[in-house]
Scaffold this motif. Structure first.
Motif, PDB file in Angstrom:
ATOM      1  N   ALA A 209       0.836  -1.195   0.000  1.00 56.22           N
ATOM      2  CA  ALA A 209       0.000   0.000   0.000  1.00 56.22           C
ATOM      3  C   ALA A 209       0.874   1.249   0.000  1.00 56.22           C
ATOM      4  CB  ALA A 209      -0.911  -0.012   1.225  1.00 56.22           C
ATOM      5  N   ALA A 210       0.268   2.376  -0.346  1.00 54.52           N
ATOM      6  CA  ALA A 210       1.015   3.629  -0.330  1.00 54.52           C
ATOM      7  C   ALA A 210       1.467   3.951   1.090  1.00 54.52           C
ATOM      8  CB  ALA A 210       0.143   4.757  -0.871  1.00 54.52           C
ATOM      9  N   GLU A 236       4.880   2.634  -2.917  1.00 53.41           N
ATOM     10  CA  GLU A 236       3.633   1.948  -3.256  1.00 53.41           C
ATOM     11  C   GLU A 236       3.898   0.988  -4.418  1.00 53.41           C
ATOM     12  OE1 GLU A 236      -1.006   2.908  -4.581  1.00 53.41           O
ATOM     13  OE2 GLU A 236       0.510   4.509  -4.555  1.00 53.41           O
ATOM     14  N   ASN A 288      -1.682  -3.654  -0.222  1.00 51.30           N
ATOM     15  CA  ASN A 288      -2.696  -2.826  -0.853  1.00 51.30           C
ATOM     16  C   ASN A 288      -4.084  -3.286  -0.430  1.00 51.30           C
ATOM     17  OD1 ASN A 288      -4.632  -2.029  -3.082  1.00 51.30           O
ATOM     18  ND2 ASN A 288      -2.784  -0.978  -3.769  1.00 51.30           N
ATOM     19  N   LYS A 314       6.004  -0.449 -11.415  1.00 47.43           N
ATOM     20  CA  LYS A 314       5.904   0.841 -10.734  1.00 47.43           C
ATOM     21  C   LYS A 314       7.243   1.365 -10.253  1.00 47.43           C
ATOM     22  CE  LYS A 314       1.256   1.656  -9.058  1.00 47.43           C
ATOM     23  NZ  LYS A 314       0.466   2.094  -7.887  1.00 47.43           N
TER      24      LYS A 314
END
Length: 447
Positions: A209-210, A236, A288, A314
């Motif tokens: 997750a961020a 993230e 996430n 990413k």
């Protein structure tokens, strides 16, 4: 006077204007019929081999003939005081199918240009099956490595069966704060991930997750109002690897698959790993909220070790999925066809042995078990676990990527076998026609 059948033979249909004829079977005819059936079986095997001449991973079959039963007319004798010995006199009753076995030797490499196509060069099989399988005995064996990643992140073959291996997990001993001397004295502290030795479906790790202040992404004492421009502890989309469970009563440790339910507390803060390596470890990163998998590109398989890796879409970092397991059996030609390119290790094949190529897990045992050490100091002795739990190296076996194994059918050999089989079949039909002609002469002796 009416005619009667000879030797209990069946009365045949009358031929117009001629005397009735009656026939009876003889040993020669029975032998020829057995030969016809056996040659037909061999032709079926040849036909199947030729039909699969372009089937990836197909292993050609070979059929052998075996003599059928014998009738003893006179027994043999060792001789007596005044007479010599004699040999037994026996008459055979044709041929039958001896065995139909597989030629499991490695075939040629057929390049496909697809990175996740892989061929086993040497002995061994890939293990594929359902996600919920718990042991190698429940899985299928295959030589066809047409792999890909499905929408759920699993490594699967062309039929949708999940590929099994040894997954990359968090290293419970990893200590990022250890100094150089501590790391030199404790090499297991250096790497944040290790390979678990539990046989599981290979799956792309979950995505992180961020980072936020609440979930610990900026440190415990970070000011929520002053984090702009501050470097976070993770990004993230970083991979969140599974963790090892606690040691059970049998000394085994299994993987715990991370999710957004077991990596964050009720406030969204990431749970810290337990300090005791015997206890269950938890994730260092929150997953996430949608349980997404890391997006990968450039996925490839290492030919020497079978390690599956890719590049994070990413973050650009390298993500390790795990190591493909290679199964070997005591008698590769004794495996049982399951349909398509799949086999089962049943009676005749022997035990299944699990391997990680290139010595990746040499000296390790299944389910993260460790050899038992008793005593201390000079009196300490280490007792290895049962060999069935040891992970091997599969000897000289390695992988070739970018293609699949071609069919082992040799067209020249099959056509030659087809010719000899046809002639054998023809010769057996000739025995039947000659026998029929002799029987006709027999019944026509009295006119």
């Amino acid at each position: 006077m009416s005619s009667r059948p000879i030797d209990g033979g069946r009365r045949p249909r009358k031929k117009s204007g001629k005397k009735e004829k009656f026939y009876s079977m003889t040993g020669a005819m029975y032998a020829a019929i057995g030969g016809l059936k056996s040659h037909m079986s061999k032709l079926n095997v040849i036909g199947n081999n030729i039909a699969n001449c372009n089937t990836y991973g197909y292993k050609a079959q070979r059929m052998t003939f075996r003599e059928s039963m014998y009738s003893t007319l006179t027994a043999g004798s060792d001789g007596a005081a005044t007479t010599g010995g004699v040999n037994p006199s026996q008459v055979g009753y044709g041929a039958q199918v001896g065995c139909i076995d597989l030629n499991m030797s490695t075939s040629t490499f057929a390049a496909s240009g697809i990175d996740l196509d892989v061929m086993i060069a040497g002995e061994g099989f890939f293990l594929v099956g359902d996600k919920n399988a718990t042991s190698a005995d429940q899985l299928s064996l295959t030589r066809v490595g047409d792999f890909g990643i499905d929408p759920q992140g699993y490594l699967v073959d062309g039929d949708g069966r999940v590929v099994f291996g040894f997954k990359t997990v968090q290293n419970p001993n990893y200590d990022p704060e250890a100094d150089e001397k501590e790391q030199a004295d404790n090499p297991t502290w250096n790497e944040p991930t290790i390979l678990s030795t539990q046989l599981v479906p290979l799956r792309v790790p979950a995505a992180a997750a961020a980072p936020t202040v609440a979930n610990g992404g900026y440190g415990e004492n970070a000011d929520p109002d002053k984090i702009e421009g501050v470097e976070s502890l993770w990004l993230e989309g970083d991979p969140v690897y599974d963790v090892l469970g606690a040691v059970d009563s049998e000394g085994k440790r299994t993987n715990i698959e991370v999710s957004n339910e077991n990596t964050v507390d009720d406030k969204g803060a990431v749970l810290k790993p337990a300090g005791d390596t015997d206890a269950a470890q938890v994730s260092r990163l929150p997953v996430n909220k949608d349980d997404l998998r890391v997006g990968l590109q450039g996925i490839k398989i290492d030919p020497k070790t079978g390690l599956v890796t890719g590049t994070n879409n990413k973050t650009g970092g390298t993500v390790s999925i795990g190591c493909i397991a290679i199964a070997t059996v005591d008698n590769p030609s004794g495996v049982t066809h399951e349909g398509g390119p799949y086999y089962k290790a049943m009676e005749g094949s022997g035990e299944i042995h699990l391997n990680a190529l290139g010595g990746t897990l040499e000296g390790k045992y299944l389910n993260n078990q460790e050899a038992v050490t008793t005593g201390t100091g000079d009196a300490a002795t280490t007792t290895s676990l049962d060999y069935k739990n040891a992970i091997g190296t599969a000897g000289k076996t390695k992988l070739q990527t970018g293609g699949l194994e071609a069919s082992s059918t040799d067209i020249a050999t099959e056509f030659s076998e087809m010719i000899t089989t046809q002639r054998g079949y023809q010769a057996n039909t000739r025995i039947i026609t000659v026998t029929d002609s002799m029987l006709e002469e027999l019944v026509n002796m009295k006119r």
